[in-house]
Scaffold this motif. Structure first.
Motif, PDB file in Angstrom:
ATOM      1  N   HIS A 135       0.816  -1.223   0.000  1.00  0.00           N
ATOM      2  CA  HIS A 135       0.000   0.000   0.000  1.00  0.00           C
ATOM      3  C   HIS A 135       0.849   1.272   0.000  1.00  0.00           C
ATOM      4  CE1 HIS A 135      -3.744   2.140   0.465  1.00  0.00           C
ATOM      5  NE2 HIS A 135      -3.412   2.644   1.637  1.00  0.00           N
ATOM      6  N   ALA A 136       2.135   1.123   0.303  1.00  0.00           N
ATOM      7  CA  ALA A 136       2.974   2.290   0.594  1.00  0.00           C
ATOM      8  C   ALA A 136       3.223   3.190  -0.595  1.00  0.00           C
ATOM      9  CB  ALA A 136       4.308   1.832   1.183  1.00  0.00           C
ATOM     10  N   ALA A 137       3.318   2.627  -1.795  1.00  0.00           N
ATOM     11  CA  ALA A 137       3.651   3.436  -2.974  1.00  0.00           C
ATOM     12  C   ALA A 137       2.421   4.006  -3.677  1.00  0.00           C
ATOM     13  CB  ALA A 137       4.477   2.607  -3.957  1.00  0.00           C
ATOM     14  N   GLU A 138       1.232   3.739  -3.143  1.00  0.00           N
ATOM     15  CA  GLU A 138      -0.029   4.271  -3.693  1.00  0.00           C
ATOM     16  C   GLU A 138      -0.273   3.794  -5.125  1.00  0.00           C
ATOM     17  OE1 GLU A 138      -2.291   5.807  -1.976  1.00  0.00           O
ATOM     18  OE2 GLU A 138      -1.092   6.055  -0.160  1.00  0.00           O
ATOM     19  N   ILE A 139      -0.079   2.489  -5.352  1.00  0.00           N
ATOM     20  CA  ILE A 139      -0.248   1.945  -6.696  1.00  0.00           C
ATOM     21  C   ILE A 139      -1.199   0.748  -6.679  1.00  0.00           C
ATOM     22  CG2 ILE A 139       1.020   1.352  -8.808  1.00  0.00           C
ATOM     23  CD1 ILE A 139       3.587   2.107  -7.409  1.00  0.00           C
ATOM     24  N   ASP A 140      -1.800   0.434  -5.528  1.00  0.00           N
ATOM     25  CA  ASP A 140      -2.562  -0.807  -5.403  1.00  0.00           C
ATOM     26  C   ASP A 140      -3.993  -0.666  -5.910  1.00  0.00           C
ATOM     27  OD1 ASP A 140      -2.417   0.952  -3.163  1.00  0.00           O
ATOM     28  OD2 ASP A 140      -3.400  -0.497  -1.877  1.00  0.00           O
ATOM     29  N   ASP A 141      -4.615  -1.820  -6.117  1.00  0.00           N
ATOM     30  CA  ASP A 141      -5.935  -1.896  -6.735  1.00  0.00           C
ATOM     31  C   ASP A 141      -7.027  -1.318  -5.836  1.00  0.00           C
ATOM     32  OD1 ASP A 141      -6.405  -3.821  -4.749  1.00  0.00           O
ATOM     33  OD2 ASP A 141      -6.652  -5.487  -6.129  1.00  0.00           O
ATOM     34  N   SER A 142      -8.239  -1.213  -6.380  1.00  0.00           N
ATOM     35  CA  SER A 142      -9.375  -0.751  -5.584  1.00  0.00           C
ATOM     36  C   SER A 142     -10.655  -1.376  -6.102  1.00  0.00           C
ATOM     37  CB  SER A 142      -9.489   0.780  -5.599  1.00  0.00           C
ATOM     38  OG  SER A 142      -9.710   1.259  -6.910  1.00  0.00           O
ATOM     39  N   PHE A 143     -11.635  -1.464  -5.199  1.00  0.00           N
ATOM     40  CA  PHE A 143     -12.997  -1.821  -5.600  1.00  0.00           C
ATOM     41  C   PHE A 143     -13.833  -0.585  -5.343  1.00  0.00           C
ATOM     42  CE2 PHE A 143     -17.284  -3.555  -4.997  1.00  0.00           C
ATOM     43  CZ  PHE A 143     -17.428  -4.167  -6.231  1.00  0.00           C
ATOM     44  N   ARG A 144     -14.235   0.040  -6.413  1.00  0.00           N
ATOM     45  CA  ARG A 144     -14.810   1.375  -6.396  1.00  0.00           C
ATOM     46  C   ARG A 144     -16.028   1.499  -5.475  1.00  0.00           C
ATOM     47  NH1 ARG A 144     -16.106   2.948 -12.363  1.00  0.00           N
ATOM     48  NH2 ARG A 144     -17.589   1.279 -11.988  1.00  0.00           N
ATOM     49  N   ASP A 145     -16.957   0.546  -5.560  1.00  0.00           N
ATOM     50  CA  ASP A 145     -18.215   0.676  -4.824  1.00  0.00           C
ATOM     51  C   ASP A 145     -18.018   0.607  -3.313  1.00  0.00           C
ATOM     52  OD1 ASP A 145     -19.288   0.807  -7.315  1.00  0.00           O
ATOM     53  OD2 ASP A 145     -20.352  -1.104  -7.227  1.00  0.00           O
ATOM     54  N   ALA A 146     -16.916  -0.016  -2.880  1.00  0.00           N
ATOM     55  CA  ALA A 146     -16.632  -0.120  -1.445  1.00  0.00           C
ATOM     56  C   ALA A 146     -15.654   0.944  -0.962  1.00  0.00           C
ATOM     57  CB  ALA A 146     -16.088  -1.506  -1.117  1.00  0.00           C
ATOM     58  N   MET A 147     -15.150   1.795  -1.886  1.00  0.00           N
ATOM     59  CA  MET A 147     -14.186   2.846  -1.521  1.00  0.00           C
ATOM     60  C   MET A 147     -12.999   2.238  -0.776  1.00  0.00           C
ATOM     61  SD  MET A 147     -17.266   5.339  -0.334  1.00  0.00           S
ATOM     62  CE  MET A 147     -18.183   3.841   0.055  1.00  0.00           C
ATOM     63  N   TYR A 148     -12.400   1.230  -1.399  1.00  0.00           N
ATOM     64  CA  TYR A 148     -11.538   0.312  -0.646  1.00  0.00           C
ATOM     65  C   TYR A 148     -10.483  -0.285  -1.560  1.00  0.00           C
ATOM     66  CZ  TYR A 148     -10.861  -4.528   1.201  1.00  0.00           C
ATOM     67  OH  TYR A 148     -10.366  -5.729   1.607  1.00  0.00           O
TER      68      TYR A 148
END
Length: 452
Positions: A85-98
């Motif tokens: 998570h540190a480099a701000e490049i990881d995936d997301s699931f939009r509907d969960a804001m996560y």
């Protein structure tokens, strides 16, 4: 039946049958992207300091860190979750804001190493973690996201569910793992509203807490099964009386892991619609950055609340500065890791564009959040020309996804400085064929660049 118990039938169904081919493939895509985020995160100051804190738990234990160093499972989950998570490049699931990957996959890999699990079991565990946690995140909703960092809170459930599956938990043990995970879930938005190293630790603690909750449940530690939906449970304490009734209604039918967002830029994802829109409008107008007199960015409120730094003074602040990231994109054509070097941070042209940029909330676009992430861009040129552009989503969102080739290229770009281009390519191919590997830990056989 309480909310913590509603995932049991899905949990057993995943054990009983192979994953659908599409779902299996999307789990591999998530793993490729997770590794792309992991390697640049390893070298960040926060993760390096955390590693020194955990030194007594290294060079022993049942887990292996990247490049082969041994660690206790607890330390590996914490370090790998933070690094991803540190480099701000990881995936997301939009509907969960996560951001589901950082903690979920960190815990899954630790559990797979501990259990000597197959690649197929690891992939199934990842799917379980994503499907369980994203649904909890959706129910907690925007009211939760106002104060809580969902990657820290919801991520604990993803880690717990993934680890529980891989470690062989029963349906009852899964419910207790989730119940305990809820009491571990924490992480405040305020922790990264000023410069700090706390944010990546949120994902690390979620991975650690989830793994511990799963191990505890298998050892017979019970949790309050009504901890999500009870009178004083997580729903009421950390959201706004959410409805848990449909939590598991689409499990096994609609796989959320098939609708992830993978980052096409580096930095806070709330800035990406504005980046894409600004670059599209610049190309449409046929201008250079030097020709821009004024820029107006109108977008949804969380983009302004979280990417809030108006005058960033360092890398961390720049990654959460809507103004900086959009200006840097207009100057350089994209936003890569190099955008956050001191040379780029203080570049005259970038700072000039920041000074002539206004950012504001667009009520219509705010109403689309979280299901859509959009921005309206207006550019006025030095000769008086003006043009407008609506960017309805982000490159990398399900409507405009990154291809497998894009994801593999992202991994090679970001992992090569750490493990070398050849090892990065080998790692990508291992992941694409992971279900054929006898032991999931084989994906950690890469060695540091320069040590060969």
């Amino acid at each position: 039946m309480h909310a913590t118990q509603s995932f049991g039938p899905f949990f057993s169904a995943i054990k009983a049958a192979p994953l659908p081919a599409e779902v299996l493939h999307h789990a591999k895509r998530a793993l490729v992207d997770w590794h792309a985020a992991l390697f640049p995160g390893i070298g960040t100051e926060a993760v390096q300091r955390l590693q020194r804190v955990l030194e007594e738990e290294l060079d022993r234990g049942n887990a292996t860190l990247p490049m082969g160093r041994r660690a206790t499972c607890r330390a590996a989950a914490l370090l790998n979750g933070a690094a991803a998570h540190a480099a701000e490049i990881d995936d997301s699931f939009r509907d969960a804001m996560y951001h589901p990957g950082a903690a979920t996959i960190a815990a899954a890999i630790v559990a797979a190493q501990e259990a000597g699990a197959s690649g197929e079991t690891l992939l199934k565990g990842v799917v379980v973690g994503y499907e369980v946690s994203t649904r909890i995140g959706v129910v907690l909703g925007r009211a939760h996201y106002r104060f809580w960092h969902s990657t820290a809170t919801v991520g604990t459930f993803g880690a717990a569910a993934a680890a529980a599956y891989i470690l062989g938990a029963t349906e009852e043990q899964l419910a207790h793992a989730l119940a305990t995970a809820a009491t571990f879930a924490a992480g405040l938005q305020q922790a990264f509203r000023m410069d700090s190293m706390s944010k990546p630790l949120h994902a690390g603690r979620a991975a650690e807490g989830g793994w511990l909750a799963a191990r505890g449940a298998i050892a017979g530690i019970t949790g309050s099964l009504d901890v999500l939906d009870g009178e004083t449970g997580m729903g009421r304490a950390m959201s706004d009386h959410p409805d848990w009734g449909t939590l598991a209604s689409t499990l096994g039918k609609d796989f959320h892991i098939c609708r992830l967002t993978f980052k096409n830029h580096i930095g806070c994802g709330h800035t990406f619609a504005a980046i894409d829109g600004a670059l599209a409008l610049k190309a449409e107008m046929g201008i250079e950055a030097a020709h821009i007199r004024r820029i107006r960015v109108a977008t949804y409120r969380p983009a302004l609340d979280i990417a809030c730094y108006l005058d960033p003074r360092n890398e961390n602040e720049a990654k959460f500065s809507l103004k900086y990231i959009v200006a840097a994109a207009l100057v350089h054509g994209s936003v890569r890791l190099s955008a956050y070097t001191p040379e780029c941070l203080w570049q005259t042209q970038t700072r000039r564009l920041m000074d002539c940029m206004t950012v504001e909330v667009d009520d219509e676009l705010d109403g689309w959040f979280p299901g859509r992430r959009a921005a309206r861009i207006t550019i006025e040129t030095v000769d008086g020309g003006t043009a407008h552009y609506l960017q309805p989503n982000r490159k990398g969102d399900p409507e405009d996804p990154l291809s497998d080739s894009d994801l593999e290229g992202k991994l090679i770009e970001l992992a090569s400085p750490v493990i070398g281009a050849g090892e990065a390519r080998r790692l990508a191919q291992t992941i694409w064929h992971l279900e054929q590997q006898p032991v999931a830990g084989l994906i950690w056989s890469a060695t540091p660049a320069g040590s060969r």
